[in-house]
Write a protein that holds these residues in place. Structure first.
Motif, PDB file in Angstrom:
ATOM      1  N   UNK A 123     -27.639 -14.896   3.185  1.00 54.02           N
ATOM      2  CA  UNK A 123     -27.188 -15.492   1.925  1.00 54.02           C
ATOM      3  C   UNK A 123     -26.158 -14.611   1.219  1.00 54.02           C
ATOM      4  N   UNK A 124     -26.139 -13.324   1.529  1.00 62.35           N
ATOM      5  CA  UNK A 124     -25.142 -12.429   0.930  1.00 62.35           C
ATOM      6  C   UNK A 124     -23.725 -12.847   1.295  1.00 62.35           C
ATOM      7  N   UNK A 125     -23.563 -13.482   2.453  1.00 63.06           N
ATOM      8  CA  UNK A 125     -22.241 -13.902   2.968  1.00 63.06           C
ATOM      9  C   UNK A 125     -21.314 -12.713   3.202  1.00 63.06           C
ATOM     10  N   UNK A 126     -21.870 -11.509   3.321  1.00 67.02           N
ATOM     11  CA  UNK A 126     -21.043 -10.301   3.480  1.00 67.02           C
ATOM     12  C   UNK A 126     -21.572  -9.426   4.614  1.00 67.02           C
ATOM     13  N   UNK A 127     -21.909 -10.052   5.733  1.00 69.45           N
ATOM     14  CA  UNK A 127     -22.446  -9.297   6.858  1.00 69.45           C
ATOM     15  C   UNK A 127     -21.432  -8.304   7.412  1.00 69.45           C
ATOM     16  N   UNK A 128     -20.148  -8.590   7.236  1.00 73.05           N
ATOM     17  CA  UNK A 128     -19.125  -7.683   7.737  1.00 73.05           C
ATOM     18  C   UNK A 128     -19.219  -6.305   7.111  1.00 73.05           C
ATOM     19  N   UNK A 129     -19.442  -6.258   5.800  1.00 69.81           N
ATOM     20  CA  UNK A 129     -19.590  -4.969   5.109  1.00 69.81           C
ATOM     21  C   UNK A 129     -20.739  -4.173   5.693  1.00 69.81           C
ATOM     22  N   UNK A 130     -21.861  -4.840   5.925  1.00 66.21           N
ATOM     23  CA  UNK A 130     -23.036  -4.159   6.461  1.00 66.21           C
ATOM     24  C   UNK A 130     -22.771  -3.668   7.878  1.00 66.21           C
ATOM     25  N   UNK A 131     -22.136  -4.499   8.690  1.00 62.74           N
ATOM     26  CA  UNK A 131     -21.865  -4.124  10.083  1.00 62.74           C
ATOM     27  C   UNK A 131     -20.999  -2.876  10.153  1.00 62.74           C
ATOM     28  N   UNK A 132     -19.964  -2.806   9.321  1.00 63.67           N
ATOM     29  CA  UNK A 132     -19.093  -1.641   9.311  1.00 63.67           C
ATOM     30  C   UNK A 132     -19.855  -0.395   8.866  1.00 63.67           C
ATOM     31  N   UNK A 133     -20.628  -0.513   7.783  1.00 63.70           N
ATOM     32  CA  UNK A 133     -21.355   0.646   7.255  1.00 63.70           C
ATOM     33  C   UNK A 133     -22.313   1.210   8.302  1.00 63.70           C
ATOM     34  N   UNK A 134     -23.046   0.329   8.974  1.00 62.94           N
ATOM     35  CA  UNK A 134     -24.010   0.810   9.974  1.00 62.94           C
ATOM     36  C   UNK A 134     -23.298   1.373  11.197  1.00 62.94           C
ATOM     37  N   UNK A 135     -22.168   0.791  11.575  1.00 64.93           N
ATOM     38  CA  UNK A 135     -21.403   1.321  12.704  1.00 64.93           C
ATOM     39  C   UNK A 135     -20.869   2.714  12.396  1.00 64.93           C
ATOM     40  N   UNK A 136     -20.600   2.989  11.123  1.00 65.25           N
ATOM     41  CA  UNK A 136     -20.108   4.309  10.726  1.00 65.25           C
ATOM     42  C   UNK A 136     -21.236   5.332  10.603  1.00 65.25           C
ATOM     43  N   UNK A 137     -22.486   4.875  10.683  1.00 65.88           N
ATOM     44  CA  UNK A 137     -23.598   5.804  10.701  1.00 65.88           C
ATOM     45  C   UNK A 137     -24.479   5.792   9.479  1.00 65.88           C
ATOM     46  N   UNK A 138     -24.254   4.869   8.535  1.00 63.51           N
ATOM     47  CA  UNK A 138     -25.133   4.786   7.373  1.00 63.51           C
ATOM     48  C   UNK A 138     -26.478   4.188   7.789  1.00 63.51           C
ATOM     49  N   UNK A 139     -27.513   4.583   7.074  1.00 65.64           N
ATOM     50  CA  UNK A 139     -28.892   4.224   7.379  1.00 65.64           C
ATOM     51  C   UNK A 139     -29.075   2.704   7.437  1.00 65.64           C
ATOM     52  N   UNK A 140     -29.389   2.145   8.617  1.00 68.63           N
ATOM     53  CA  UNK A 140     -29.535   0.680   8.726  1.00 68.63           C
ATOM     54  C   UNK A 140     -30.595   0.104   7.798  1.00 68.63           C
ATOM     55  N   UNK A 141     -31.723   0.823   7.618  1.00 64.74           N
ATOM     56  CA  UNK A 141     -32.766   0.307   6.732  1.00 64.74           C
ATOM     57  C   UNK A 141     -32.290   0.181   5.306  1.00 64.74           C
ATOM     58  N   UNK A 142     -31.557   1.192   4.829  1.00 64.32           N
ATOM     59  CA  UNK A 142     -31.035   1.142   3.460  1.00 64.32           C
ATOM     60  C   UNK A 142     -29.953   0.082   3.324  1.00 64.32           C
ATOM     61  N   UNK A 143     -29.081  -0.038   4.328  1.00 61.10           N
ATOM     62  CA  UNK A 143     -28.028  -1.059   4.287  1.00 61.10           C
ATOM     63  C   UNK A 143     -28.650  -2.454   4.245  1.00 61.10           C
ATOM     64  N   UNK A 144     -29.664  -2.674   5.077  1.00 61.44           N
ATOM     65  CA  UNK A 144     -30.363  -3.964   5.074  1.00 61.44           C
ATOM     66  C   UNK A 144     -30.966  -4.224   3.691  1.00 61.44           C
ATOM     67  N   UNK A 145     -31.619  -3.225   3.131  1.00 61.74           N
ATOM     68  CA  UNK A 145     -32.234  -3.379   1.812  1.00 61.74           C
ATOM     69  C   UNK A 145     -31.189  -3.711   0.755  1.00 61.74           C
ATOM     70  N   UNK A 146     -30.043  -3.039   0.819  1.00 62.83           N
ATOM     71  CA  UNK A 146     -28.991  -3.276  -0.169  1.00 62.83           C
ATOM     72  C   UNK A 146     -28.471  -4.702  -0.084  1.00 62.83           C
ATOM     73  N   UNK A 147     -28.221  -5.172   1.135  1.00 62.97           N
ATOM     74  CA  UNK A 147     -27.673  -6.519   1.273  1.00 62.97           C
ATOM     75  C   UNK A 147     -28.707  -7.573   0.875  1.00 62.97           C
ATOM     76  N   UNK A 148     -29.977  -7.296   1.140  1.00 61.88           N
ATOM     77  CA  UNK A 148     -31.041  -8.197   0.671  1.00 61.88           C
ATOM     78  C   UNK A 148     -31.037  -8.242  -0.853  1.00 61.88           C
ATOM     79  N   UNK A 149     -30.859  -7.080  -1.497  1.00 60.07           N
ATOM     80  CA  UNK A 149     -30.845  -7.051  -2.962  1.00 60.07           C
ATOM     81  C   UNK A 149     -29.682  -7.862  -3.538  1.00 60.07           C
ATOM     82  N   UNK A 150     -28.602  -8.002  -2.807  1.00 60.01           N
ATOM     83  CA  UNK A 150     -27.460  -8.741  -3.342  1.00 60.01           C
ATOM     84  C   UNK A 150     -27.817 -10.192  -3.661  1.00 60.01           C
TER      85      UNK A 150
END
Length: 561
Positions: A294-321
């Protein structure tokens, strides 16, 4: 052989028809210990800039990535997202699409006169999706009727199509950009998110903004701006951006998200006249999967995780959106064709079908807790920056009329700050059936402010800033003046307009001066205040209950034709 210093020109020529000079800024390093908790290891704003990086790319050597921290908690989010690859995002998006499709199929079994019991017996959160018919509690219904009787009616959402002012466009150098990218809705939404997050370089940042415009398909932009699809495809095919760290993953993530967006839009168009006062029943696990897409911004998350940011936190952030957006739409989504409002999906509401003041506050507090550590501690991480900017987007997008919602709902909002300010994970504030648990823990004292306006953290931060007057004015425009307005209780459309436009100009000016990190922290803390200190989000939530019903049985976006 192509010389390394020629590479920047070759990739900039891909977008040569648009001026990017004003967004190719020199982001300034903040003063030492400027931020509470003193976060370390924040990557450069343009993380692929420099002769050495370009030379290493030329000879095929991957740029060395600094390890980013893995945060404690986020257990269920971590188990859902796995390694955070595009394949993981696609797996979850397919599950979301299947669930949404099944929810809409339930409509075929319902009649307009179905009782709540008939609806609920179709299925349960554990066995599969269903739709529940909702209504306001008798107390909220009486309040709504009394407010409407004296003219306190929330107008329908705007289309979000108004173009940014000439002054704003001049500051960003955006006068010649595509029309769809120049609306306040887009420029201060996905545009500002990209500008606050940074990128490999300015060309890639602009390209990222173009690809994130997929978000606005849900606002009907593809019908209003027919060239948007070809522009999007150009951004997805950007050869330079595809070679940057996380650039390919970002564009693949956009394509995954687009399938969810378009599938849901088609179903809503088909069933829109039968969705008023309907909401989907979800389990906690499914709620996170749905909110991700529903965030409609999966691209932002994909890039962040590919760069090495914590997937659990990224998932949580996008869920919060999702609640970060839905909080101001609770009343509106009751009457229009939206069955996936993250407040109205909570089992505290779908079990009874009654939307009451006490339950809304319980759900509100749960979501406020899930965003607190992100907004106060991890505010500098990529997707957290986007979530922080949801506050300014609500104010500035020519669509949500945030100040109008807040002034209308202010009588229902709490007037004293949360004591203590709280934080918790999604799987702590909700049980497996997606009921609130009332659990939270006090926010770490390093990140909890004293709750004053302005608070001790803001005063300390601004006292250490090089651009104290401009930053003070931004805080004033985002927090102090809005509070004065809503507390006054007198609707003034011109005052609202002035507050909104002045905040746009200050953000543009601060960006042009390279004060990105300072602005991100200030916006993130204003967002935190709106959730747990001054309760402007709670006020806007109750203000949305006073929706006039203009969009009942309709979609809250521009439609085809």
């Amino acid at each position: 052989m192509v010389l390394p210093w020629c590479l920047s020109w070759s990739h900039q020529s891909y977008w040569a028809e648009f001026s990017l000079k004003r967004i190719n800024i020199e982001a300034k390093a903040p003063e030492k210990d400027a931020f509470p908790g003193g976060p370390a290891g924040i990557p450069p704003y343009f993380w692929d800039r420099g002769l050495r990086n370009r030379f290493e790319k030329l000879i095929g050597r991957k740029a060395k990535q600094c390890p980013f921290p893995i945060h404690p908690g986020y257990s269920e989010a971590r188990s859902l997202i796995g390694n955070g690859t595009v394949a993981d995002l696609e797996r979850l998006s397919i599950q979301a699409r299947d669930f949404v499709a099944a929810s809409f199929r339930d409509i075929e079994h319902l009649s307009e006169t179905s009782s709540l019991g008939e609806v609920r017996c179709l299925s349960s959160p554990e066995s599969g999706p269903t739709l529940v018919q909702l209504r306001l509690s008798s107390d909220l219904e009486r309040w709504k009727e009394a407010q409407h009787a004296v003219g306190n009616i929330l107008p329908p959402k705007g289309a979000g199509l108004g173009q940014a002012s000439d002054r704003v466009l001049r500051i960003f150098g955006a006068g010649g950009w595509p029309e769809a990218l120049k609306t306040n809705n887009a420029l201060f939404g996905c545009g500002m998110a990209s500008l606050l997050m940074g990128a490999a370089d300015a060309s890639t940042m602009f390209s990222n903004y173009v690809t994130d415009m997929v978000f606005y398909y849900e606002h009907g932009y593809n019908y209003v701006f027919p060239s948007l699809e070809s522009l999007l495809q150009k951004g997805l095919a950007d050869p330079h951006a595809l070679r940057t760290p996380g650039g390919r993953e970002r564009r693949d993530g956009v394509c995954v998200g687009k399938q969810y967006i378009q599938g849901k839009i088609a179903l809503e168009k088909q069933h829109k006249t039968r969705l008023t006062n309907r909401s989907a029943r979800l389990s906690r696990r499914t709620a996170q999967i749905i909110s991700l897409s529903e965030s409609s911004l999966l691209g932002m998350a994909a890039e962040a995780m590919a760069r090495g940011f914590d997937p659990g936190a990224v998932m949580s952030d996008l869920v919060f959106s999702s609640p970060g957006t839905d909080v101001i739409d609770v009343g509106c989504d009751l009457v229009n064709a939206e069955i996936m409002n993250s407040f109205l999906n909570v089992t505290d509401i779908t079990d009874t079908g009654i939307v009451s003041e006490d339950v809304l506050r319980r759900v509100y507090d749960a979501y406020a807790a899930t965003g607190a550590s992100m907004l106060t501690q991890r505010w500098h991480e990529p997707v957290a920056r986007m979530c922080a900017a949801l506050y300014t987007w609500h104010i500035q997008n020519d669509r949500h009329m945030f100040f109008r919602r807040a002034i209308l709902g202010w009588p229902k909002a709490r007037k004293t700050p949360a004591r203590p300010q709280c934080e918790a994970d999604f799987d702590e504030v909700f049980d497996e059936q997606y009921r609130t648990t009332s659990f939270c823990r006090p926010l770490d004292p390093k990140y909890a402010c004293n709750g004053e306006e302005p608070c001790d953290h803001v005063r300390r931060f601004l006292d250490r800033s090089r651009e104290k007057p401009l930053l003070w004015e931004l805080w004033w425009l985002l927090v102090i003046d809005p509070l004065k307005y809503v507390r006054g209780g007198q609707i003034d459309e011109q005052r609202e307009h002035n507050l909104v436009e002045r905040s746009r100009l200050r953000i543009a000016e601060l960006y042009s001066k390279g004060l990105v990190l300072e602005m991100v922290w200030l916006i993130a803390h204003a967002n935190h205040h709106a959730w747990q200190v001054n309760y402007l989000f709670e006020a806007a939530m109750f203000g949305s209950i006073l929706d006039g019903g203009t969009l009942a049985g309709k979609l809250d976006r521009q439609e085809e034709g």
